[in-house]
Enzyme design. Sequence first.
Site, PDB file in Angstrom:
ATOM      1  N   ASN A 102       0.867  -1.169   0.000  1.00 59.67           N
ATOM      2  CA  ASN A 102       0.000   0.000   0.000  1.00 59.67           C
ATOM      3  C   ASN A 102       0.906   1.222   0.000  1.00 59.67           C
ATOM      4  OD1 ASN A 102      -2.084   1.801   0.221  1.00 59.67           O
ATOM      5  ND2 ASN A 102      -2.321   1.515   2.425  1.00 59.67           N
ATOM      6  N   ILE A 103       1.049   1.851  -1.147  1.00 61.58           N
ATOM      7  CA  ILE A 103       1.928   3.001  -1.272  1.00 61.58           C
ATOM      8  C   ILE A 103       1.092   4.248  -0.994  1.00 61.58           C
ATOM      9  CG2 ILE A 103       3.449   4.275  -2.827  1.00 61.58           C
ATOM     10  CD1 ILE A 103       3.599   1.451  -4.363  1.00 61.58           C
ATOM     11  N   CYS A 127      16.066   5.510   0.678  1.00 60.54           N
ATOM     12  CA  CYS A 127      15.330   4.603   1.554  1.00 60.54           C
ATOM     13  C   CYS A 127      16.360   3.566   2.021  1.00 60.54           C
ATOM     14  CB  CYS A 127      14.118   3.983   0.848  1.00 60.54           C
ATOM     15  SG  CYS A 127      14.498   3.070  -0.668  1.00 60.54           S
TER      16      CYS A 127
END
Length: 190
Positions: A102-103, A127
């Site tokens: 789920n971005i 990241c």
Amino acid sequence: MVAKPSCYALASEGGEPVVATRDGGEELLFVPPLNFAMVDAGLYRSGFPETANFGFLRTLRLRSVLCLCPEPYPEANLEFLRENGIGLFQFGIENRKEPFANIPEDTIREALKVVLDVRNRPLLIHCKRGKHRTGCVVGCLRKLQRWCLTSIFDEYRRFAAAKARISDQRFIERFDVASMKRQSAASFSN
């Protein structure tokens, strides 16, 4: 006789060490972070910087770092940022694997606003590994730059390699850039 620069470094794509020299011939080894690359003028991407990467990062004369990890930023990294006058923007996006990825579109939009603000450059986006979360932000940026999807996905897969996620590529494809176009007009190199 040609004078040598007192110190120089070239950005290396893919984490290859860079050798520089000082007056007197002393060699310095600069090690870029994992998955390091230039995205645009004054805009870079990578995996999470480690202390071994600080010398290399210093050569970039960063003004800001945009971290996409939710974990607290390590104290050694915070100290490096403080010592070098580098600002930190942190947008914690969980690293979820398919098929339940789920971005968060709102978070990606906020991160892109930081990227598009030229006052934050030179800027490093990172990241953990410089693959998925960073790939989504850079992929959405490429849409703003009017890259074709084939080129966007080629770049995404170059960094994600065997771990490329269909959900990330689907997110990039569906990302609506219309609301961000006004802000992006003056943010790119030509």
